[in-house]
Each structure stands twice: as C-alpha cells, then as structure tokens.
Design a protein around this motif. Structure first.
Motif, PDB file in Angstrom:
ATOM      1  N   HIS A  73       4.116  -4.523  -0.119  1.00  0.00           N
ATOM      2  CA  HIS A  73       3.550  -4.229   1.336  1.00  0.00           C
ATOM      3  C   HIS A  73       1.990  -4.592   1.356  1.00  0.00           C
ATOM      4  CE1 HIS A  73       7.198  -1.881   2.432  1.00  0.00           C
ATOM      5  NE2 HIS A  73       7.006  -1.296   1.236  1.00  0.00           N
ATOM      6  N   ALA A  74       1.813  -5.177   2.574  1.00  0.00           N
ATOM      7  CA  ALA A  74       0.302  -5.255   2.918  1.00  0.00           C
ATOM      8  C   ALA A  74      -0.406  -3.760   3.131  1.00  0.00           C
ATOM      9  CB  ALA A  74      -0.090  -5.927   4.156  1.00  0.00           C
ATOM     10  N   ALA A  91      -8.974  -3.199  -3.634  1.00  0.00           N
ATOM     11  CA  ALA A  91      -7.695  -3.988  -3.364  1.00  0.00           C
ATOM     12  C   ALA A  91      -6.627  -2.945  -3.917  1.00  0.00           C
ATOM     13  CB  ALA A  91      -7.467  -5.222  -4.377  1.00  0.00           C
ATOM     14  N   PRO A  92      -5.303  -3.155  -3.446  1.00  0.00           N
ATOM     15  CA  PRO A  92      -4.183  -2.322  -3.701  1.00  0.00           C
ATOM     16  C   PRO A  92      -3.957  -2.362  -5.136  1.00  0.00           C
ATOM     17  CG  PRO A  92      -3.636  -3.495  -1.720  1.00  0.00           C
ATOM     18  CD  PRO A  92      -4.945  -4.159  -2.266  1.00  0.00           C
ATOM     19  N   ASP A  97       0.677  -0.708  -3.119  1.00  0.00           N
ATOM     20  CA  ASP A  97       1.626  -2.032  -2.841  1.00  0.00           C
ATOM     21  C   ASP A  97       2.901  -1.447  -2.557  1.00  0.00           C
ATOM     22  OD1 ASP A  97       2.372  -4.733  -2.916  1.00  0.00           O
ATOM     23  OD2 ASP A  97       3.597  -4.174  -4.585  1.00  0.00           O
ATOM     24  N   GLN A  98       3.280  -0.208  -3.314  1.00  0.00           N
ATOM     25  CA  GLN A  98       4.697   0.069  -2.819  1.00  0.00           C
ATOM     26  C   GLN A  98       4.684   0.954  -1.855  1.00  0.00           C
ATOM     27  OE1 GLN A  98       5.582   2.155  -6.649  1.00  0.00           O
ATOM     28  NE2 GLN A  98       6.251   0.298  -7.909  1.00  0.00           N
ATOM     29  N   GLN A  99       3.941   1.743  -1.541  1.00  0.00           N
ATOM     30  CA  GLN A  99       3.756   2.631  -0.475  1.00  0.00           C
ATOM     31  C   GLN A  99       3.325   1.954   1.020  1.00  0.00           C
ATOM     32  OE1 GLN A  99       2.508   6.638  -1.205  1.00  0.00           O
ATOM     33  NE2 GLN A  99       3.043   6.237  -3.286  1.00  0.00           N
ATOM     34  N   ILE A 132      -9.377  -6.211   0.329  1.00  0.00           N
ATOM     35  CA  ILE A 132      -8.047  -7.157   0.195  1.00  0.00           C
ATOM     36  C   ILE A 132      -6.706  -6.388   0.684  1.00  0.00           C
ATOM     37  CG2 ILE A 132      -6.890  -8.424  -1.515  1.00  0.00           C
ATOM     38  CD1 ILE A 132      -9.734  -9.396  -0.923  1.00  0.00           C
ATOM     39  N   LYS A 133      -6.203  -6.902   1.289  1.00  0.00           N
ATOM     40  CA  LYS A 133      -4.767  -6.204   1.849  1.00  0.00           C
ATOM     41  C   LYS A 133      -3.504  -6.279   0.995  1.00  0.00           C
ATOM     42  CE  LYS A 133      -7.530  -5.563   5.311  1.00  0.00           C
ATOM     43  NZ  LYS A 133      -8.520  -4.472   5.592  1.00  0.00           N
ATOM     44  N   CYS A 134      -3.510  -7.091  -0.029  1.00  0.00           N
ATOM     45  CA  CYS A 134      -2.471  -7.337  -0.864  1.00  0.00           C
ATOM     46  C   CYS A 134      -2.748  -7.222  -2.481  1.00  0.00           C
ATOM     47  CB  CYS A 134      -1.824  -8.706  -0.570  1.00  0.00           C
ATOM     48  SG  CYS A 134      -1.476  -9.026   1.290  1.00  0.00           S
TER      49      CYS A 134
END
Length: 241
Positions: A73-74, A91-92, A97-99, A132-134
C-alpha cells in the motif's frame, strides 16, 4: 537530576537555510491528474489535487519510481487535515506498508507519548505524512531519484493541510522538503523557515528506540528539549489556545 516527565516520556513498558523554493505555480493548462502517476517526467503542479482524499488513488497506482513495483500500500497520511502542526516522517516500514498508515507499531506509540507529553494529540492536533509514500525494500534509505519522484505529492499535502508548523522527522524528511542533506544530528533542534513556515528537524522515533540512553545530550534527552520547543512555538503562534 533528570526531569521525571522526560523519563516517563520514553517509557514504553506495557505498550503493545538554504531551502529550495516550492514548485513553480501551476501552468495555465495543468497536467491531467490521471496521467501523472505514469512517469516522473510529468510534473505535479500546485493545485493538481483538490483534497487530501484525492491523493490516495494516484499514489496507490503511482509508477514514478521503482518503489511502485514492490509496495503493498502507498502510505499517504493520517490525523487532522486542518491541523496546525504537520509531522513529516521518512518512508514506510513493513507494518506501514501492510496497513497503509504512517507511524504504526512501536515508533507510532513513542510518537504518541512524545506528543502527549506536551498536551498534543495525534488525531486532533497534528497531521502526519511521509516524505516517501512507498516502502523501500528492506527499509533501505530512499535514493535521491525516489525522493525527487515523490516530492511533488508531499508538496501537495503541505499545500492542502497548510500547517503553521512543520516537524521534519529524520534526515530523509529534511532532504525531501528543504533539499538539505546534512545529517540529522547536526540539524535537529534548529528552527528554520521554509515557504514562510517554521520548520524543525527532529529525530525519528525509530532512531530513539535504537538509542535507549536518557542521560543529558543523548538523543532522547534532546528530543525532550525539542518537543518543548515545539509546544512553545505552537503557543506563540496560537496565544488563545
């Protein structure tokens, strides 16, 4: 003698400038938002998105850098979209990333405690986003090209939230917003103006978790000074709060 509030602030027991200018003004004929996620060569001018909700779908199909091929997920943001304080993380990680949410897990719990120590609430008083979104694979540091590809989304978030104060949590956040790649240990605690807004570089909560010492001049001790400075700045700008 250590302040008892400082000690309790980091107790997780029982808890599960030389800044570049913002992007230029939107052209008379702005790019089609539907095309933007396909290429880093397509600009994202200010005013492209009408609300924070409009960012979700484009970010989740974005291919402006290689991170789009590995994300679950973004991670866009959370909190009060009209908040006077905006916190920008790096950054994630895996849980984010999972949630699809920033600052979950122990880093998020610590951030909540840091804010609460000066009577700030994550859902009421702040909006939280990431530079950073990803998620970079293996939680590695984002590359300059990844930072550049994602920066226009971040600038749109800042424009839409329109915060009084921006907290830059970690070196990647500082670099994304201001372009300054100086190490966070040298920058933290020093207020600066960016886009006519006071910004404060601070340590990322995950860094504090890796450094448990609370003695004077340790990272956690310094964060205690910084969050008090944030509260003072907030009260200065909002004397009736």
């Amino acid at each position: 003698m250590a302040n008892p509030d400082q000690i309790s602030l980091f107790d997780l027991s029982g808890a599960n400038a030389n800044a570049p200018s913002p992007e230029p003004s939107a052209p008379d004929r702005p790019a089609d938002p539907a095309q933007i996620p396909t290429s880093p060569q397509i600009p994202i001018p200010p005013g492209t998105y009408g609300s924070l909700a409009d960012l979700g779908e484009p970010c989740n199909r974005c291919q402006r850098c290689g991170l789009g091929t590995t994300r679950t997920h973004a991670v866009i943001g959370r909190g009060n979209p009209q908040a006077k304080i905006m916190i920008i993380g790096e950054a994630p990680g895996q849980q984010e990333d999972q949630q699809g949410l920033p600052f979950v897990g122990k880093a998020g719990q610590l951030l909540d405690k840091i804010l609460a120590s000066v009577q700030l609430d994550r859902d009421r008083d702040v909006y939280i986003g990431n530079a950073i979104k990803c998620r970079p694979p293996g939680n590695r540091k984002p590359t300059p090209s990844e930072i550049a590809a994602c920066r226009p989304y971040l600038l749109e978030q800042i424009r839409l939230v329109n915060p009084q104060i921006i907290l830059l949590s970690g070196g990647t956040a500082v670099q994304s917003v201001t372009g300054d790649s100086t190490g966070i240990t040298r920058l933290r605690g020093q207020w600066r103006l960016w886009d006519d807004r006071p910004c404060l570089p601070i340590f990322h909560p995950s860094y504090l978790l890796r450094n448990p010492d609370r003695t004077p001049n340790s990272p956690k001790w310094l964060m205690w000074q910084d969050i008090q400075s944030v509260r003072a700045k907030y009260d200065q700008l909002n004397p009736s709060s």
